[in-house]
Design an enzyme around this catalytic site. Structure first.
Site, short mmCIF file in Angstrom:
data_model
loop_
_atom_site.label_atom_id
_atom_site.label_comp_id
_atom_site.label_asym_id
_atom_site.label_seq_id
_atom_site.Cartn_x
_atom_site.Cartn_y
_atom_site.Cartn_z
CB CYS A 11 2.18 2.45 8.51
SG CYS A 11 3.17 1.15 9.14
CB CYS B 150 3.88 -1.96 13.96
SG CYS B 150 3.93 -1.68 12.19
CB CYS C 144 8.20 -5.02 8.92
SG CYS C 144 9.56 -4.20 9.79
CD GLU D 53 -1.22 -0.32 3.66
OE1 GLU D 53 -1.79 -1.43 3.69
OE2 GLU D 53 -1.40 0.56 4.49
CB CYS E 139 7.27 -2.50 16.49
SG CYS E 139 8.89 -1.99 15.88
CB CYS F 59 3.44 7.34 3.13
SG CYS F 59 4.02 6.17 4.35
N1 SAH Z 1 9.96 0.81 9.92
C1 SAH Z 1 10.11 2.20 9.98
C2 SAH Z 1 9.19 2.97 9.05
C3 SAH Z 1 7.81 2.47 8.90
S1 SAH Z 1 6.73 2.70 10.28
C4 SAH Z 1 9.96 2.68 11.40
O1 SAH Z 1 9.52 1.91 12.23
O2 SAH Z 1 10.31 3.82 11.66
C5 SAH Z 1 6.40 4.44 10.29
C6 SAH Z 1 6.00 5.00 11.65
O3 SAH Z 1 4.67 4.61 12.00
C7 SAH Z 1 6.90 4.54 12.77
O4 SAH Z 1 7.25 5.61 13.61
C8 SAH Z 1 6.01 3.55 13.47
O5 SAH Z 1 6.43 3.34 14.77
C9 SAH Z 1 4.66 4.19 13.35
N2 SAH Z 1 3.54 3.30 13.59
C10 SAH Z 1 3.46 1.96 13.39
N3 SAH Z 1 2.25 1.49 13.74
C11 SAH Z 1 1.53 2.55 14.15
C12 SAH Z 1 0.21 2.72 14.65
N4 SAH Z 1 -0.63 1.69 14.76
N5 SAH Z 1 -0.20 3.97 15.01
C13 SAH Z 1 0.65 5.01 14.87
N6 SAH Z 1 1.90 4.93 14.41
C14 SAH Z 1 2.34 3.71 14.07
FE1 SF4 Z 2 8.53 -2.60 11.10
FE2 SF4 Z 2 6.27 -1.52 11.98
FE3 SF4 Z 2 8.37 -1.67 13.59
FE4 SF4 Z 2 8.41 0.06 11.51
S1 SF4 Z 2 7.03 0.13 13.28
S2 SF4 Z 2 10.04 -1.35 12.16
S3 SF4 Z 2 7.24 -1.13 10.02
S4 SF4 Z 2 7.24 -3.42 12.74
#
Ligand code: SAH
Ligand code: SF4
Length: 357
Positions: free
Chosen positions: A340, A119, A112, A92, A116, A105
């Site tokens: 995301c 996420c 991934c 996406e 985390c 974006c």
């Molecule tokens: N992997 C990279 C970039 C992609 S995630 C990273 O982690 O930085 C982009 C941003 O969205 C990151 O700061 C991530 O922590 C945040 N993010 C992920 N899931 C989210 C959610 N459910 N609500 C808000 N921000 C979120």
């Molecule tokens: Fe991966 Fe989501 Fe963590 Fe970014 S926030 S590193 S996309 S698991």
């Protein structure tokens, strides 16, 4: 041999390929005009090239590897694209309208592996890295979508914040940046691009040495190792001491500011003590640190909830009182699940239900 997308090559790489074929190197500049300025969608349209060269390119390269599956446009014009790749997997891409321009974006990996806990992308383990062509094609698809709307709109900013950890697909992401930055092509300014990382310290050091002005954002999300490790297992590999060593090296070498992303999760990382601890942590680099407070977007599969508005305001106030630059991030297109990974995981869920039902 599988064909590569023409969007995966830098102008230098294409020039080198042409030399190898006994063509003039400047032909690459002509192709660049067709690809990124006139934005054609086939080699046959490149009418100032010989038939033979067009034929040869067609045999050697593909065009866009993306097939549109769903496009959703929200009231604030935020537009979400779900694409199918040549191997049938889905990615996406989101287009957002800001007062300073249009940003896209992009997604950099299928799933991934950083995993985390908060996420949606982390729920889908990495299947593979996206190729440079697959990343560049996301921008080109959307630019063409805008061209067709006929309002002369241009993608002016890029955030590498979609699914995936960009620094775990470092080479392809850097090549993508050089392609869209190329002044004979889209010419998107380096300062208009931001790469967000979960904190791969050695790659931050490498990025510091690239000699480009692309912005760095770090997903910090916590003010101490205990809280950070509880949400992000990458923090066990690169704890905050090591992460900040790398960030200090980055600021020393580039003198550029760093954005710290901090999602606000109820009862986890949003107390006044957390805010004060974060302010103390960032104090030594106060002039270069910018904190983005991001109201958490709940994901059905995990127990985290968004902070209460009062908690966000209080957190913000404490940072400001400590002279830490800080904004609460505006939300885009929440009604179309713009966060995301959410549209894709929703779609995959439906697809699974269809298959099993
Ligand atoms: N992997 C990279 C970039 C992609 S995630 C990273 O982690 O930085 C982009 C941003 O969205 C990151 O700061 C991530 O922590 C945040 N993010 C992920 N899931 C989210 C959610 N459910 N609500 C808000 N921000 C979120
Ligand atoms: Fe991966 Fe989501 Fe963590 Fe970014 S926030 S590193 S996309 S698991």
């Amino acid at each position: 041999m599988e064909k590569e997308s023409i969007y995966g090559l830098t102008r230098e790489q294409l020039g080198a390929q042409f030399l190898e074929w006994g063509e003039k190197k400047f032909r690459a500049d002509q192709v660049w005009q067709w690809l990124y300025r006139k934005r054609v969608s086939s080699f046959q349209e490149m009418t100032n090239l010989s038939d033979a060269l067009r034929q040869r390119m067609e045999e050697h390269f593909t065009f866009s590897p993306l097939k549109e599956v769903v496009v959703q446009r929200a009231e604030d014009k935020t537009t979400k694209f779900l694409f199918q790749l040549e191997d049938d997997s889905m990615i996406e891409t989101v287009l957002m309208y800001h007062n300073y321009g249009l940003s896209v974006c992009v997604t950099t990996q299928l799933g991934c592996n950083i995993g985390c806990k908060f996420c949606a992308s982390g729920l889908l383990p990495k299947q593979r890295d996206l190729t440079t062509g697959e990343i560049t094609a996301q921008i080109m698809y959307i630019q063409r979508y805008l061209d067709q709307r006929g309002e002369g709109e241009k993608v002016s900013h890029i955030v590498v914040m979609g699914i995936g950890e960009p620094f775990d697909n470092y080479e392809n992401v850097m090549r993508f940046i050089r392609i869209v930055n190329d002044d004979k092509g889209l010419a998107i300014g380096a300062r208009h691009m931001t790469v967000s990382t979960s904190g791969l310290a050695p790659k931050i050091r490498e990025f510091a040495r690239e000699g480009i002005q692309v912005n760095l954002a770090v997903s910090l999300h916590a003010s101490n190792n205990d809280v950070r490790s509880s949400m992000m297992r990458i923090n066990r590999k690169y704890p905050m001491e090591e992460l900040f060593d790398a960030i200090y090296e980055y600021t020393r070498l580039t003198n550029r500011r760093v954005t710290f992303e901090h999602i606000m999760i109820d009862g986890v990382n949003d107390s006044p003590d957390n805010a004060q601890e974060l302010a103390d942590l960032l104090q030594p680099m106060r002039k270069l640190a910018y904190v983005n407070l991001i109201p958490y977007n709940p994901v059905p599969e995990n127990p985290y909830r968004r902070s209460k508005p009062e908690a966000i305001t209080q957190f913000f106030d404490i940072l400001m009182q400590n002279n830490i630059n800080c904004v609460v991030r505006k939300e885009f297109g929440t009604e179309i699940e713009a966060a995301c990974g959410q549209l894709r995981s929703q779609y995959e869920r439906k697809r699974r239900q269809r298959v099993s039902g």
